[in-house]
Design a protein around this motif. Structure first.
Motif, PDB file in Angstrom:
ATOM      1  N   MET A   1      36.592  52.309  32.664  1.00  0.00           N
ATOM      2  CA  MET A   1      36.637  50.904  32.141  1.00  0.00           C
ATOM      3  C   MET A   1      36.519  49.858  33.196  1.00  0.00           C
ATOM      4  SD  MET A   1      40.209  49.054  30.635  1.00  0.00           S
ATOM      5  CE  MET A   1      40.370  50.387  29.397  1.00  0.00           C
ATOM      6  N   LYS A   2      35.755  48.983  32.875  1.00  0.00           N
ATOM      7  CA  LYS A   2      35.291  48.129  33.896  1.00  0.00           C
ATOM      8  C   LYS A   2      35.546  46.408  33.314  1.00  0.00           C
ATOM      9  CE  LYS A   2      33.369  51.083  36.639  1.00  0.00           C
ATOM     10  NZ  LYS A   2      34.169  51.445  37.851  1.00  0.00           N
ATOM     11  N   ILE A   3      35.891  45.688  34.379  1.00  0.00           N
ATOM     12  CA  ILE A   3      36.144  44.066  34.093  1.00  0.00           C
ATOM     13  C   ILE A   3      34.724  43.516  33.870  1.00  0.00           C
ATOM     14  CG2 ILE A   3      36.994  41.975  35.107  1.00  0.00           C
ATOM     15  CD1 ILE A   3      38.906  43.519  36.831  1.00  0.00           C
ATOM     16  N   THR A   4      34.645  43.069  32.824  1.00  0.00           N
ATOM     17  CA  THR A   4      33.261  42.383  32.295  1.00  0.00           C
ATOM     18  C   THR A   4      33.311  40.855  32.365  1.00  0.00           C
ATOM     19  OG1 THR A   4      34.098  42.695  30.013  1.00  0.00           O
ATOM     20  CG2 THR A   4      32.581  44.217  31.187  1.00  0.00           C
ATOM     21  N   HIS A   5      34.587  40.484  32.038  1.00  0.00           N
ATOM     22  CA  HIS A   5      34.580  38.890  32.130  1.00  0.00           C
ATOM     23  C   HIS A   5      35.786  38.330  32.723  1.00  0.00           C
ATOM     24  CE1 HIS A   5      35.822  40.193  28.042  1.00  0.00           C
ATOM     25  NE2 HIS A   5      36.716  39.387  28.092  1.00  0.00           N
ATOM     26  N   VAL A   6      36.065  37.326  33.404  1.00  0.00           N
ATOM     27  CA  VAL A   6      37.113  36.470  34.045  1.00  0.00           C
ATOM     28  C   VAL A   6      37.012  35.194  33.760  1.00  0.00           C
ATOM     29  CG1 VAL A   6      38.424  36.037  36.222  1.00  0.00           C
ATOM     30  CG2 VAL A   6      37.253  37.932  35.937  1.00  0.00           C
ATOM     31  N   GLU A   7      38.002  34.635  32.741  1.00  0.00           N
ATOM     32  CA  GLU A   7      37.970  33.096  32.180  1.00  0.00           C
ATOM     33  C   GLU A   7      39.221  32.502  32.724  1.00  0.00           C
ATOM     34  OE1 GLU A   7      35.515  35.010  28.326  1.00  0.00           O
ATOM     35  OE2 GLU A   7      37.754  34.168  28.175  1.00  0.00           O
ATOM     36  N   VAL A   8      38.859  30.988  32.508  1.00  0.00           N
ATOM     37  CA  VAL A   8      40.213  29.953  32.493  1.00  0.00           C
ATOM     38  C   VAL A   8      40.166  29.239  31.261  1.00  0.00           C
ATOM     39  CG1 VAL A   8      41.047  28.253  33.672  1.00  0.00           C
ATOM     40  CG2 VAL A   8      39.804  29.977  35.305  1.00  0.00           C
ATOM     41  N   HIS A   9      41.366  29.458  30.697  1.00  0.00           N
ATOM     42  CA  HIS A   9      41.515  28.652  29.388  1.00  0.00           C
ATOM     43  C   HIS A   9      42.597  27.464  29.924  1.00  0.00           C
ATOM     44  CE1 HIS A   9      39.473  31.712  26.760  1.00  0.00           C
ATOM     45  NE2 HIS A   9      40.084  32.269  27.797  1.00  0.00           N
ATOM     46  N   ARG A  10      42.262  26.350  29.380  1.00  0.00           N
ATOM     47  CA  ARG A  10      43.091  25.248  29.607  1.00  0.00           C
ATOM     48  C   ARG A  10      44.075  24.939  28.603  1.00  0.00           C
ATOM     49  NH1 ARG A  10      40.130  20.591  33.391  1.00  0.00           N
ATOM     50  NH2 ARG A  10      38.888  21.777  34.637  1.00  0.00           N
ATOM     51  N   ILE A  11      45.195  24.699  29.094  1.00  0.00           N
ATOM     52  CA  ILE A  11      46.548  24.507  28.070  1.00  0.00           C
ATOM     53  C   ILE A  11      47.100  23.351  28.555  1.00  0.00           C
ATOM     54  CG2 ILE A  11      46.825  26.939  27.544  1.00  0.00           C
ATOM     55  CD1 ILE A  11      49.100  26.969  29.688  1.00  0.00           C
ATOM     56  N   HIS A  12      47.836  22.528  27.440  1.00  0.00           N
ATOM     57  CA  HIS A  12      48.485  21.388  27.790  1.00  0.00           C
ATOM     58  C   HIS A  12      50.061  21.872  28.120  1.00  0.00           C
ATOM     59  CE1 HIS A  12      50.073  17.264  27.522  1.00  0.00           C
ATOM     60  NE2 HIS A  12      51.226  17.782  26.571  1.00  0.00           N
ATOM     61  N   VAL A  13      50.559  21.100  29.367  1.00  0.00           N
ATOM     62  CA  VAL A  13      51.797  21.519  29.898  1.00  0.00           C
ATOM     63  C   VAL A  13      52.584  20.254  29.738  1.00  0.00           C
ATOM     64  CG1 VAL A  13      53.219  22.310  31.889  1.00  0.00           C
ATOM     65  CG2 VAL A  13      50.973  23.043  31.610  1.00  0.00           C
ATOM     66  N   PRO A  14      53.432  20.368  28.717  1.00  0.00           N
ATOM     67  CA  PRO A  14      54.535  19.127  28.542  1.00  0.00           C
ATOM     68  C   PRO A  14      55.323  18.625  29.590  1.00  0.00           C
ATOM     69  CG  PRO A  14      55.254  21.045  27.293  1.00  0.00           C
ATOM     70  CD  PRO A  14      53.897  21.474  27.823  1.00  0.00           C
ATOM     71  N   ALA A  15      55.572  17.588  29.761  1.00  0.00           N
ATOM     72  CA  ALA A  15      56.676  17.178  30.673  1.00  0.00           C
ATOM     73  C   ALA A  15      58.010  17.744  30.302  1.00  0.00           C
ATOM     74  CB  ALA A  15      56.951  15.653  30.964  1.00  0.00           C
ATOM     75  N   ALA A  16      59.012  18.163  31.250  1.00  0.00           N
ATOM     76  CA  ALA A  16      60.375  18.274  30.944  1.00  0.00           C
ATOM     77  C   ALA A  16      61.071  17.360  30.024  1.00  0.00           C
ATOM     78  CB  ALA A  16      61.126  18.662  32.164  1.00  0.00           C
ATOM     79  N   ASP A  17      61.722  17.652  29.108  1.00  0.00           N
ATOM     80  CA  ASP A  17      62.464  16.853  28.308  1.00  0.00           C
ATOM     81  C   ASP A  17      63.891  17.017  28.114  1.00  0.00           C
ATOM     82  OD1 ASP A  17      63.111  14.614  26.682  1.00  0.00           O
ATOM     83  OD2 ASP A  17      62.232  15.496  24.860  1.00  0.00           O
ATOM     84  N   PRO A  18      64.977  16.412  28.907  1.00  0.00           N
ATOM     85  CA  PRO A  18      64.810  15.151  29.686  1.00  0.00           C
ATOM     86  C   PRO A  18      64.252  15.573  31.144  1.00  0.00           C
ATOM     87  CG  PRO A  18      67.263  15.862  29.640  1.00  0.00           C
ATOM     88  CD  PRO A  18      66.263  16.804  28.637  1.00  0.00           C
ATOM     89  N   PRO A  19      63.538  14.588  31.844  1.00  0.00           N
ATOM     90  CA  PRO A  19      63.144  14.775  33.049  1.00  0.00           C
ATOM     91  C   PRO A  19      64.495  15.021  34.112  1.00  0.00           C
ATOM     92  CG  PRO A  19      63.160  12.413  32.787  1.00  0.00           C
ATOM     93  CD  PRO A  19      63.324  13.151  31.153  1.00  0.00           C
ATOM     94  N   PHE A  20      64.138  15.716  35.157  1.00  0.00           N
ATOM     95  CA  PHE A  20      65.333  16.140  36.036  1.00  0.00           C
ATOM     96  C   PHE A  20      64.706  15.644  37.641  1.00  0.00           C
ATOM     97  CE2 PHE A  20      62.985  19.785  34.999  1.00  0.00           C
ATOM     98  CZ  PHE A  20      62.859  20.459  36.144  1.00  0.00           C
ATOM     99  N   GLU A  71      33.296  36.731  41.056  1.00  0.00           N
ATOM    100  CA  GLU A  71      32.438  37.700  41.758  1.00  0.00           C
ATOM    101  C   GLU A  71      33.145  39.022  42.127  1.00  0.00           C
ATOM    102  OE1 GLU A  71      29.282  37.468  45.541  1.00  0.00           O
ATOM    103  OE2 GLU A  71      30.275  35.737  44.901  1.00  0.00           O
ATOM    104  N   GLU A  72      34.408  38.627  42.765  1.00  0.00           N
ATOM    105  CA  GLU A  72      35.227  39.824  43.204  1.00  0.00           C
ATOM    106  C   GLU A  72      35.508  40.697  42.253  1.00  0.00           C
ATOM    107  OE1 GLU A  72      36.475  41.871  46.345  1.00  0.00           O
ATOM    108  OE2 GLU A  72      35.642  39.950  46.741  1.00  0.00           O
ATOM    109  N   LEU A  73      35.830  40.302  40.868  1.00  0.00           N
ATOM    110  CA  LEU A  73      36.512  41.034  39.995  1.00  0.00           C
ATOM    111  C   LEU A  73      35.529  41.765  39.206  1.00  0.00           C
ATOM    112  CD1 LEU A  73      39.230  38.877  38.797  1.00  0.00           C
ATOM    113  CD2 LEU A  73      39.604  40.949  40.081  1.00  0.00           C
ATOM    114  N   LEU A  74      34.270  41.171  38.752  1.00  0.00           N
ATOM    115  CA  LEU A  74      33.459  41.873  37.891  1.00  0.00           C
ATOM    116  C   LEU A  74      32.840  43.049  38.284  1.00  0.00           C
ATOM    117  CD1 LEU A  74      31.089  38.657  36.767  1.00  0.00           C
ATOM    118  CD2 LEU A  74      33.132  39.734  35.314  1.00  0.00           C
ATOM    119  N   GLY A  75      32.817  44.059  37.303  1.00  0.00           N
ATOM    120  CA  GLY A  75      32.591  45.731  37.647  1.00  0.00           C
ATOM    121  C   GLY A  75      33.724  46.408  38.236  1.00  0.00           C
ATOM    122  N   GLN A  76      34.859  45.857  38.501  1.00  0.00           N
ATOM    123  CA  GLN A  76      35.609  46.498  39.014  1.00  0.00           C
ATOM    124  C   GLN A  76      36.728  47.330  38.074  1.00  0.00           C
ATOM    125  OE1 GLN A  76      36.502  47.160  42.129  1.00  0.00           O
ATOM    126  NE2 GLN A  76      35.007  45.395  43.272  1.00  0.00           N
TER     127      GLN A  76
END
Length: 365
Positions: A1-20, A71-76
């Motif tokens: 088994m080899k690593i073929t892709h390394v991806e970053v998926h953006r997500i929304h991080v809500p503010a703490a409710d209530p703030p502290f 670059e470091e991970l692909l193929g590892q």
């Protein structure tokens, strides 16, 4: 088994409710922003993910993946976690990676290992327990009366202890710590976290008050650059010290704290600040050799797995950031946290987390 892709998926991080708020000088909870999920995939379809849920994480992680990690991970081989942990450590020499990013690849690879085996990651790590008591770890409230009221609510909800994050004023914090002990009586475990707010004279002064009030541990009263200062603190106070939370170097740095005699209660272990799961487990095993604790820091889901895998940790840290206390979803009515059951680290496979994100990250993120 080899690593073929390394991806970053953006997500929304809500503010703490209530703030502290945290102590004076540290500000408070973060505003809403863009976090990220790191996804590592393979030629056989296996994949693992790690969540980096701090606002601003997406830009940081995009840059690191594009410049360094991909670059470091692909193929590892994704099962060579020790080798890849070592490679990230080598890269840090020049890149000066932010502490939370040192362990992200490692977390994703441990998640992948669990998914492939069909086991939760804590079982892949060997497994030690299936439940652990939780303590309530407060944010900073405005008055002593508010702290005492929050403590009452926490104990009524089943929490097994209280840890204070107070104002960063040695005199005022000492008075609060004594007042809380008098309020809850002698049998409730109490801890204090200084969030690195003091110099050595004030840390000693506060530590002596904690000793007299029989606190279980005294955590990070000073920045962790001077191990000598912590050694002096250990010599001058009786309250046990819990050290090595935010200092760079994972288990290697923890070793010097232990050797100096400063880790009189134990050292911190966490996926977030101590080099991922591999770094945290190395830290725990090191501490165990000296018969001291490796207390897991933080209440995100990878640290939930650590709590079930490490023999010499005492509690699950559950953040309480509102004056109206609601038990964290992982904590039951008896104040216990139970082992995750899904394969891997149990983050959802999709990346549109929405409001459910707060189920997987600590409120302080």
């Amino acid at each position: 088994m080899k690593i073929t892709h390394v991806e970053v998926h953006r997500i929304h991080v809500p503010a703490a409710d209530p703030p502290f708020q945290w102590r004076h000088g540290l500000g408070g909870s973060a505003p809403a922003g863009e976090g990220a999920v790191l996804r590592i995939g393979t030629d056989e379809g296996a994949e693992g993910v790690a969540l980096f849920a701090r606002p601003g994480a997406a830009v940081m992680l995009d840059d690191l993946v594009d410049r360094v990690f991909r670059e470091e991970l692909l193929g590892q081989d994704p099962f060579q976690r020790e080798w890849l942990w070592h490679r990230v450590w080598e890269l840090d020499r020049i890149q000066e990676l932010p502490l939370p990013t040192l362990g992200l690849i490692d977390i994703a690879l441990w998640d992948l290992a669990g998914r492939v085996s069909g086991q939760p990651t804590w079982q892949v790590l060997g497994g030690f327990r299936t439940e652990i008591p939780a303590y309530a770890s407060t944010s900073t409230f405005a008055t002593t009366e508010e702290f005492l009221d929050v403590a009452d609510q926490c104990l009524e909800l089943g929490y097994h202890g209280i840890k204070l994050h107070a104002w960063g004023d040695a005199t005022r914090d000492a008075a609060l710590c004594v007042a809380l002990r008098e309020h809850v009586g002698p049998d409730v475990p109490l801890m204090y976290d200084g969030s690195a707010g003091f110099d050595l004279p004030d840390a000693i002064r506060l530590g002596r008050a904690l000793s007299e009030a029989d606190y279980l541990w005294y955590e990070e009263p000073m920045r962790e650059f001077s191990i000598t200062a912590y050694q002096r603190l250990a010599e001058a106070t009786d309250v046990p010290l819990l050290v090595g939370e935010t200092s760079d170097g994972a288990h290697m740095n923890s070793a010097d704290f232990i050797k100096s005699g400063a880790a009189t209660f134990g050292v911190r272990a966490s996926t977030t600040l101590r080099g991922g799961i591999t770094g945290a487990m190395r830290t725990a095993h090191l501490a165990d050799a000296y018969r001291i604790r490796a207390e897991v820091h933080g209440s995100d889901i990878p640290n939930h797995h650590l709590c079930m895998a490490i023999s010499n940790t005492t509690y699950y840290e559950s953040l309480v950031t509102s004056r109206t206390v609601v038990r964290e979803r992982h904590v039951d009515a008896a104040g216990l946290v139970h082992a995750p059951q899904g394969p891997g680290i149990s983050l959802p496979a999709h990346f549109d987390y929405g409001p459910e994100l707060r189920q997987f990250v600590e409120p302080g993120a």
